[in-house]
Write a protein that holds these residues in place. Structure first.
Motif, PDB file in Angstrom:
ATOM      1  N   LEU A 193       0.833  -1.190   0.000  1.00  0.00           N
ATOM      2  CA  LEU A 193       0.000   0.000   0.000  1.00  0.00           C
ATOM      3  C   LEU A 193       0.874   1.248   0.000  1.00  0.00           C
ATOM      4  CD1 LEU A 193      -2.629  -1.129   2.662  1.00  0.00           C
ATOM      5  CD2 LEU A 193      -2.808  -1.279   0.178  1.00  0.00           C
ATOM      6  N   ALA A 194       1.905   1.286  -0.893  1.00  0.00           N
ATOM      7  CA  ALA A 194       2.827   2.423  -0.895  1.00  0.00           C
ATOM      8  C   ALA A 194       2.090   3.723  -1.185  1.00  0.00           C
ATOM      9  CB  ALA A 194       3.930   2.197  -1.925  1.00  0.00           C
ATOM     10  N   ARG A 195       1.185   3.705  -2.185  1.00  0.00           N
ATOM     11  CA  ARG A 195       0.469   4.930  -2.517  1.00  0.00           C
ATOM     12  C   ARG A 195      -0.471   5.332  -1.392  1.00  0.00           C
ATOM     13  NH1 ARG A 195      -2.275   4.945  -8.241  1.00  0.00           N
ATOM     14  NH2 ARG A 195      -0.051   4.775  -8.739  1.00  0.00           N
ATOM     15  N   GLU A 196      -1.210   4.360  -0.847  1.00  0.00           N
ATOM     16  CA  GLU A 196      -2.089   4.672   0.268  1.00  0.00           C
ATOM     17  C   GLU A 196      -1.290   5.147   1.479  1.00  0.00           C
ATOM     18  OE1 GLU A 196      -2.171   2.158  -1.633  1.00  0.00           O
ATOM     19  OE2 GLU A 196      -4.154   2.084  -2.562  1.00  0.00           O
ATOM     20  N   PHE A 197      -0.126   4.531   1.662  1.00  0.00           N
ATOM     21  CA  PHE A 197       0.719   4.955   2.776  1.00  0.00           C
ATOM     22  C   PHE A 197       1.172   6.403   2.601  1.00  0.00           C
ATOM     23  CE2 PHE A 197       4.927   5.259   4.784  1.00  0.00           C
ATOM     24  CZ  PHE A 197       4.574   4.947   6.084  1.00  0.00           C
ATOM     25  N   LEU A 198       1.508   6.774   1.349  1.00  0.00           N
ATOM     26  CA  LEU A 198       1.914   8.149   1.067  1.00  0.00           C
ATOM     27  C   LEU A 198       0.793   9.122   1.405  1.00  0.00           C
ATOM     28  CD1 LEU A 198       3.794  10.272  -0.164  1.00  0.00           C
ATOM     29  CD2 LEU A 198       2.888   9.660  -2.411  1.00  0.00           C
ATOM     30  N   TRP A 199      -0.420   8.793   0.976  1.00  0.00           N
ATOM     31  CA  TRP A 199      -1.546   9.670   1.290  1.00  0.00           C
ATOM     32  C   TRP A 199      -1.785   9.736   2.796  1.00  0.00           C
ATOM     33  CZ3 TRP A 199      -3.258  13.168  -1.788  1.00  0.00           C
ATOM     34  CH2 TRP A 199      -3.212  12.991  -3.169  1.00  0.00           C
ATOM     35  N   GLY A 200      -1.603   8.632   3.471  1.00  0.00           N
ATOM     36  CA  GLY A 200      -1.801   8.630   4.918  1.00  0.00           C
ATOM     37  C   GLY A 200      -0.809   9.521   5.638  1.00  0.00           C
ATOM     38  N   VAL A 201       0.471   9.414   5.246  1.00  0.00           N
ATOM     39  CA  VAL A 201       1.479  10.261   5.880  1.00  0.00           C
ATOM     40  C   VAL A 201       1.226  11.729   5.561  1.00  0.00           C
ATOM     41  CG1 VAL A 201       3.940  10.790   5.966  1.00  0.00           C
ATOM     42  CG2 VAL A 201       3.187   8.423   5.904  1.00  0.00           C
ATOM     43  N   THR A 202       0.834  12.013   4.305  1.00  0.00           N
ATOM     44  CA  THR A 202       0.535  13.398   3.931  1.00  0.00           C
ATOM     45  C   THR A 202      -0.623  13.948   4.753  1.00  0.00           C
ATOM     46  OG1 THR A 202       1.296  12.934   1.677  1.00  0.00           O
ATOM     47  CG2 THR A 202      -0.044  14.908   2.010  1.00  0.00           C
ATOM     48  N   ALA A 203      -1.661  13.139   4.930  1.00  0.00           N
ATOM     49  CA  ALA A 203      -2.799  13.587   5.739  1.00  0.00           C
ATOM     50  C   ALA A 203      -2.383  13.828   7.185  1.00  0.00           C
ATOM     51  CB  ALA A 203      -3.920  12.545   5.671  1.00  0.00           C
ATOM     52  N   LEU A 204      -1.513  12.954   7.713  1.00  0.00           N
ATOM     53  CA  LEU A 204      -1.056  13.122   9.089  1.00  0.00           C
ATOM     54  C   LEU A 204      -0.279  14.424   9.255  1.00  0.00           C
ATOM     55  CD1 LEU A 204      -0.660  12.043  11.952  1.00  0.00           C
ATOM     56  CD2 LEU A 204       1.345  10.784  11.127  1.00  0.00           C
ATOM     57  N   VAL A 205       0.615  14.707   8.307  1.00  0.00           N
ATOM     58  CA  VAL A 205       1.385  15.953   8.385  1.00  0.00           C
ATOM     59  C   VAL A 205       0.462  17.160   8.251  1.00  0.00           C
ATOM     60  CG1 VAL A 205       3.163  17.321   7.236  1.00  0.00           C
ATOM     61  CG2 VAL A 205       3.505  14.879   7.566  1.00  0.00           C
ATOM     62  N   SER A 206      -0.553  17.059   7.385  1.00  0.00           N
ATOM     63  CA  SER A 206      -1.492  18.171   7.225  1.00  0.00           C
ATOM     64  C   SER A 206      -2.260  18.429   8.511  1.00  0.00           C
ATOM     65  CB  SER A 206      -2.459  17.875   6.076  1.00  0.00           C
ATOM     66  OG  SER A 206      -1.758  17.682   4.862  1.00  0.00           O
ATOM     67  N   VAL A 207      -2.698  17.354   9.162  1.00  0.00           N
ATOM     68  CA  VAL A 207      -3.414  17.517  10.432  1.00  0.00           C
ATOM     69  C   VAL A 207      -2.500  18.139  11.485  1.00  0.00           C
ATOM     70  CG1 VAL A 207      -4.515  16.260  12.318  1.00  0.00           C
ATOM     71  CG2 VAL A 207      -5.045  15.672   9.955  1.00  0.00           C
ATOM     72  N   MET A 208      -1.244  17.684  11.525  1.00  0.00           N
ATOM     73  CA  MET A 208      -0.297  18.267  12.481  1.00  0.00           C
ATOM     74  C   MET A 208      -0.089  19.750  12.199  1.00  0.00           C
ATOM     75  SD  MET A 208       2.530  15.196  12.623  1.00  0.00           S
ATOM     76  CE  MET A 208       3.675  16.254  13.494  1.00  0.00           C
ATOM     77  N   LEU A 209       0.035  20.111  10.913  1.00  0.00           N
ATOM     78  CA  LEU A 209       0.229  21.511  10.550  1.00  0.00           C
ATOM     79  C   LEU A 209      -0.980  22.345  10.944  1.00  0.00           C
ATOM     80  CD1 LEU A 209       1.791  23.751   9.111  1.00  0.00           C
ATOM     81  CD2 LEU A 209       0.812  22.964   6.955  1.00  0.00           C
ATOM     82  N   LEU A 210      -2.189  21.845  10.657  1.00  0.00           N
ATOM     83  CA  LEU A 210      -3.399  22.574  11.013  1.00  0.00           C
ATOM     84  C   LEU A 210      -3.517  22.736  12.524  1.00  0.00           C
ATOM     85  CD1 LEU A 210      -6.040  23.877  10.098  1.00  0.00           C
ATOM     86  CD2 LEU A 210      -7.109  21.613  10.175  1.00  0.00           C
ATOM     87  N   THR A 211      -3.214  21.674  13.258  1.00  0.00           N
ATOM     88  CA  THR A 211      -3.266  21.752  14.722  1.00  0.00           C
ATOM     89  C   THR A 211      -2.271  22.772  15.253  1.00  0.00           C
ATOM     90  OG1 THR A 211      -3.909  19.415  14.795  1.00  0.00           O
ATOM     91  CG2 THR A 211      -3.089  20.408  16.833  1.00  0.00           C
ATOM     92  N   LEU A 212      -1.077  22.794  14.649  1.00  0.00           N
ATOM     93  CA  LEU A 212      -0.056  23.743  15.083  1.00  0.00           C
ATOM     94  C   LEU A 212      -0.505  25.179  14.848  1.00  0.00           C
ATOM     95  CD1 LEU A 212       2.839  24.132  16.147  1.00  0.00           C
ATOM     96  CD2 LEU A 212       3.639  23.998  13.791  1.00  0.00           C
ATOM     97  N   LEU A 213      -1.100  25.433  13.672  1.00  0.00           N
ATOM     98  CA  LEU A 213      -1.547  26.789  13.365  1.00  0.00           C
ATOM     99  C   LEU A 213      -2.693  27.215  14.278  1.00  0.00           C
ATOM    100  CD1 LEU A 213      -1.432  26.755   9.455  1.00  0.00           C
ATOM    101  CD2 LEU A 213       0.215  27.743  11.040  1.00  0.00           C
TER     102      LEU A 213
END
Length: 499
Positions: A193-213
């Motif tokens: 699930l390399a592609r799904e894994f990529l989307w998952g990590v991207t979503a996680l970083v986005s959530v972290m960024l939004l939470t930080l802001l």
């Protein structure tokens, strides 16, 4: 850069390597798992009869399924068939090629997803099957080095199919056609699930960024309020304290600002008190000195009228110095007044004609004793402006005094006043030695005097023209200095709007 964009940029710069590293690690792990899976598949295939099949029919192993050929059958082994009923070797190869093109043939479908091809090779790295591809150089090198399993392809930066070559346990047996088995994945491959894994990590970083802001919002709001309060306190010279919110680092910063503001205010109060005392001293001193100095000028003038020869010359010099002292004291009083008043000057109506007459009359006796003619050129009608009469008269007096003092004996000073189109021009000209163009710009600087002027008049203060310039600026007027075209000396031109 503000705090929120900086936090967003920091999170983005930290997230990009995290995503790239996670995808690379996931791909590497899945490739390793795929190699292990293919290795187990090869071993299982060979132990489940593949070795025997390859030994019996090395030219066509693995044997394709089809009409008249069951799995594991070779020549003369078809059900109910003798040797004559079996397809020839050429027919089997033709059928194998057709099935390879159609998706059948020597392939096995495993849990790994893409189909897998198998080919057998002897210890000398050659295959008796004409359809078997030549082993890649990387595989050959690894096998010759004695490695058990060698793999290549399907890496993070490669689109080549995944291939593994397995060195079997019977590699050292002579004439074994399956000493080495090649397994190759064909078709598109997505390791897990390399592609799904990529989307998952991207979503996680986005959530972290939004939470930080979002979490930085209250901090940014408090910092902005603190900035506004500091600026507001600075406008009233730190008389107002900054409100302190909470008990964290930002509140400590507000307390530090309050402490610094209190120190600045105390220092400012001390300086203001000293300046006020100094101005009061100067005002009192000038008032006390002017009366005896005026009396002294009168006595010197009376003595000069009844004296002759060397005594008369000495008295003329004394009168000139007394006049200079009077001008100096008046300039000190004017300077103290200018520095004490930050507000615009008074806007009373002032008749410049009457003002110039008073200034000329005041300087005529000094000019007469020095042999300098002070001549007014004034209009017959009043020329009225708005301003502080005391300051304006002192400014014009400084211009005339400067001309009378520095012009040579038997010189000439003109005071020319004109009015036209709602504006006035008051020019003071002399026929003295003038000044070089590169030094004219320094004449209105306090305490600045030209070298040749210092040599001829060492007692000058360098305040007169600077005060005249300051008075002009306070009254939104303009004072320019240059060379007088009529007389050749210095020209001071004071211009402004009529009142």
């Amino acid at each position: 850069m503000r705090l929120r964009p900086r936090l967003a940029l920091t999170a983005l710069l930290a997230g990009i390597p995290l995503i790239a590293g996670s995808v690379w690690a996931r791909s590497a792990i899945e490739r390793s798992n795929a190699v292990d899976g293919l290795t187990r598949l090869v071993l299982q295939r060979m132990l489940d009869g593949g070795r025997d099949e390859c030994s019996r029919w090395p030219e066509s192993w693995p044997i394709p399924s089809g009409p008249g050929m069951g799995p594991g059958m070779g020549p003369g082994m078809g059900p109910g068939m003798g040797g004559e009923g079996m397809p020839t070797w050429e027919e089997r190869q033709t059928r194998m090629q057709a099935m390879l093109r159609g998706g059948g043939g020597p392939r096995a479908f495993s849990h790994l997803g893409p189909p897998v091809e198998f080919f057998a090779y002897s210890a000398d790295l050659t295959s008796r099957n004409r359809l078997a591809p030549a082993l890649h150089e990387d595989l050959r090198t690894g096998l010759l080095d004695g490695r058990k399993v060698v793999s290549r392809g399907r890496s993070n930066d490669s689109d080549s199919p995944l291939e593994i070559a397995v060195r079997m346990d019977w590699f050292d047996e002579p004439e074994s056609p399956s000493a080495i088995v090649l397994a190759r994945q064909v078709g598109a491959s997505e390791f897990g699930l390399a592609r799904e894994f990529l989307w998952g990590v991207t979503a996680l970083v986005s959530v972290m960024l939004l939470t930080l802001l979002l979490s930085a919002g209250p901090v940014v709001g408090r910092a902005r309020r603190l900035t506004r309060n500091v600026r507001r306190s600075a406008t009233d010279q730190y008389a107002t304290s900054i409100p302190v919110e909470g008990s964290d680092e930002i509140s400590e910063l507000a307390l530090a600002f309050n402490a610094a503001g209190a120190q600045c205010r105390a220092h400012t109060d001390l300086l203001e008190q000293r300046e006020r005392s100094l101005r009061e001293f100067v005002e009192g001193t000038t008032h006390d000195v002017m009366l005896p100095l005026t009396v002294l000028q009168g006595h010197l003038t009376s003595l000069a009228k009844t004296s002759s020869g060397e005594q008369a010359a000495t008295l003329r010099d004394a009168i000139e110095e007394a006049h200079y002292m009077t001008s100096l004291i008046q300039n000190l009083a004017t300077t103290a007044k200018l520095e004490a008043e930050d507000a615009p000057p008074r806007r009373d109506p002032v008749d410049l004609v009457a003002l110039c007459e008073r200034v000329v009359a005041r300087h005529m006796p000094v000019g007469r004793e020095k042999g300098v003619r002070v001549e007014p050129v004034l209009p017959g009608d009043p020329v009225v402006v708005r301003g502080d009469e005391t300051l304006l008269e002192q400014a014009v007096s400084n211009l005339v005094h400067n001309a009378v003092r520095y012009v040579d004996r038997d010189g000439r000073v003109l005071v020319v006043l004109s009015a036209e189109s709602g504006r006035f021009s008051l020019r003071v000209l002399d026929d003295g030695p003038g000044i070089s163009p590169d030094q004219i710009g320094h004449l209105t600087e306090r305490r600045w005097r030209a070298d040749d002027v210092r040599a001829r008049h060492p007692s000058g203060s360098g305040l007169g023209l600077a005060i005249a310039k300051e008075v002009a600026l306070r009254h939104t007027m303009e004072l320019t200095l240059g060379t007088a075209p009529e007389l050749g000396g210095l020209e001071a031109d004071l211009q402004g709007a009529l009142g």
